[in-house]
Scaffold this active site. Structure first.
Site: not given
Lengths: 560, 128
Positions: A279-280
């Site tokens: 993810g981020s």
């Protein structure tokens, strides 16, 4: 006697006389030789008695103290703490042909060694094999008791036992040794040849691990795993300048001494073997790439008012602001829409090239037998370029991510991760971004913790920076909206980065305390905070008041 | 004269024989001693190895924290408790003299507190 010879004066007698003379002469020579020999001996004796020092030392009996040999070298941590050692132990075997009464023998043995089963021993004693191995690792007391039985069938063999004094701690890094003394998994498996080389068993291998840091990380991860009912957890602490791994944790873990009773899946090393869409945290690489190439500048802004449509997908923000965001805001508030747009500006080729230079597209090299291979998008088109920008569609191991993040903050040098202690303390590495870009990334990471999604990682005094990462687990045909991989990658101290701390929880569930949230900022960031607060004093990072001017410009670009 | 020489030679021979024998025995004794010391060294080396493993086990962070929770009430250090620079410790104020007639050891003796329920509870939550 002489007179008798004088009276008889025959040629015969003459010969006798000359013979006697010859004998006399020979005797004289012999006496002389012996006298000489005695004199030499006497002189030497006197000399030895009078003189002292090095000469007689070398004449002394040469006794060498043979070092006690073991079949396997020790494994130590970076401070010399023993992580694995070999100790002598005793093995019990029975000569089946000397067993007179197997029933009695088996019963007596089970009485002394209650962990053995009577049936098994009995069947071994009546079996077909001549010699049968009955038990390993006997204590001296057990050995004495068996000896006292007086049964000639029982014999002892000298054996060796591999001891892990810290039990489950660092079990994934160390691996274990099987019944035949062969190393399996981890360092034991990877360096099996070196560890069992007969002429090198005296030299221990010193790992980069710090057992105290390893413990702190394990403890905090386990606490978080229990609190959020996660299926598993992984964590890493890494020196950004040398690539040395100070702690590598994967939960659930196993006890290397009790390898048979391992829980299913516990031997899987989530930190190095497991690959996850993280993810981020990947936005760090997207921004670093764009800033380094000059594609964007910190002052640029992107439209994040509405979700971005790509084909049949739409990209949304987890923390939507619904407005135009500056570059620091995109990072701090973790905007997927903004990152995807930046990735489009970078382009597919440069994105691949950059991630490739960080080693995120191939199997990393580390001293472990099982290392995960990253999973890349099957077709790297426009959609993949956009999703990879925020860490979806690409799965890498926590080890790879931490190595990449270390390169982002240490001034732009990619130093390969290692588990072996490096006494030099500095590695030049390969340059992947400019020092000025690295400086910007540091500022952005600090902002995430002071103003953005990673506030719970702020260990006061230690200037923590970092990035949250939350990704839904991909299942066949899309993503499972409920199951998440929540992670946080932290770096401290941000003004002079020393260590990367990574924490990941596999499918955590939100609690009342986190208002039901289970994202990286809620569940993983507090782990990083606690680990830093506990280990920074051990690692010699002193707390101090932050120099706010370092972040002034970036801070002004973030509107709360 | 000749007899005397012979007698002397015999005595010398016997004496030196005895001396050599004694020397041999002494050397043997020493050798045995050295061999025993070598053996002792090896036994000690084994024992040291065992004790080192034991020490590593006894001082394993896991165990230390367990013990700390049971017997101490230590918490993780706060940043404010860590001194980065020893020079930041203030000097003793001028004029504050130490009175050497006071027995400091009495003051340093820890006050013995009985564990109350509250304190025990505190200990359970303690961390290393």
């Amino acid at each position: 006697m002489n007179a008798a010879y004088v009276n008889v004066s025959t040629p015969h007698a003459d010969r006798n006389i000359s013979g006697i003379r010859l004998a006399h002469n020979r005797l004289k020579v012999a006496v002389f030789v012996f006298l000489l020999a005695f004199l030499v001996t006497a002189a030497r004796t006197v000399e030895l008695g009078v003189r002292s020092g090095a000469v007689e030392q070398s004449l002394a009996l040469d006794i060498v103290v043979e070092p006690v040999q073991y079949g396997r070298a020790d494994i130590l941590d970076r401070n010399g703490e023993i992580l694995a050692t070999s100790l002598p132990s005793t093995l019990l075997q029975a000569d089946r042909f000397k067993v007179q009464d197997p029933v009695v023998a088996a019963r007596q043995l089970v009485e002394i060694l209650p962990h053995l089963s009577y049936e098994k021993i009995h069947s071994q004693l009546v079996g077909k094999k001549g010699y049968v191995e009955l038990a390993r690792q006997l204590t001296p007391n057990q050995k004495w008791a068996i000896n006292a039985l007086g049964n000639p069938a029982f014999e002892f063999l000298e054996d060796e036992e591999r001891i892990y004094p810290h039990g489950r701690l660092a079990s994934h890094v160390l691996g274990f040794v099987d019944v035949d003394g062969k190393g399996r998994r981890g360092i034991e498996g990877f360096l099996d040849y070196r560890l069992s080389q007969t002429d090198q068993t005296q030299d221990a291998i010193r790992l980069s691990l710090d057992i105290r840091v390893q413990y702190a990380l394990t403890y905090e991860l386990r606490a978080a795993m229990n609190a959020f009912q996660a299926k598993g957890a992984a964590g890493l602490v890494m020196d950004v300048n040398t690539g040395e791994v100070l702690a590598m944790v994967s939960l659930p873990d196993f006890d290397p001494a009790e390898i048979k009773s391992t829980v299913e899946g516990a031997r899987f090393n989530r930190a190095a073997q497991g690959v996850y869409e993280l993810g981020s945290t990947f936005k760090t690489f997207t921004l670093a790439n764009a800033l380094d190439q000059g594609t964007i500048d910190l002052t640029d802004s992107f439209d994040a008012t509405k979700p971005l449509r790509v084909g049949r997908f739409s990209i949304r923000d987890d923390h939507p602001k619904n407005r135009i965001l500056t570059v620091p805001e995109i990072y701090t508030y973790s905007s997927n829409i903004g990152s995807a747009q930046i990735a489009l500006e970078i382009g597919k080729e440069r994105q691949q090239e950059f991630l490739g230079s960080l080693g995120l597209l191939e199997r990393p090299s580390i001293e472990l037998t099982a290392v995960g291979v990253p999973q890349l998008p099957p077709t790297w088109g426009k959609a993949a370029t956009m999703t990879v920008a925020y860490g979806h569609g690409i799965a890498v191991s926590p080890l790879q991510l931490s190595t990449g993040i270390a390169a982002m903050v240490n001034g732009g040098r990619l130093v390969p991760a290692t588990l072996i202690h490096n006494s030099e303390g500095w590695q030049e590495g390969k340059r992947v971004i400019k020092p000025s870009t690295s400086r910007k990334i540091r500022q952005l990471m600090r902002m995430v913790v002071t103003k953005g999604t990673g506030r719970y990682a702020n260990a006061v005094g230690y200037r923590v920076g970092g990035k949250t990462g939350t990704a839904n687990i991909s299942v066949v045909g899309g993503y499972d909206r409920k199951a998440k991989i929540s992670s946080f990658v932290g770096v401290f101290p941000m003004d002079d980065p020393q260590y990367v701390v990574f924490a990941l929880l596999d499918q955590p569930k939100g609690t009342k305390k986190t208002f039901g949230f289970s994202g990286g900022g809620w569940v993983a960031a507090p782990v990083v905070k606690s680990v830093i607060a506990r280990t920074a004093p051990l690692l010699g990072v002193a707390p101090k008041k932050e120099d706010a001017s370092l972040y002034e410009t970036v801070s002004l670009m973030i509107e709360e | 004269m000749r007899r005397m020489v012979t007698g002397l030679a015999v005595i010398t021979a016997m004496a030196s024989g005895a001396a050599v024998l004694q020397l041999k025995l002494a050397v043997q004794d020493k050798t045995d001693n050295v061999r025993k010391i070598v053996q002792d060294i090896q036994v000690d080396e084994r024992a040291i190895r065992l004790l080192e493993a034991e020490l590593a086990y006894q001082t394993s962070p896991n165990r230390l924290q367990e013990q700390s929770n049971r017997f101490l009430a230590l918490m993780a250090p706060k940043a404010s408790q860590v001194l980065a620079d020893p020079s930041s410790i203030p000097e003793r104020p001028a004029g504050a003299r130490v009175d050497s007639s006071i027995d400091l050891t009495v003051a340093l003796e820890p006050e013995v507190k009985k564990p109350t329920k509250k304190r025990l509870y505190k200990r359970k939550g303690a961390q290393l």
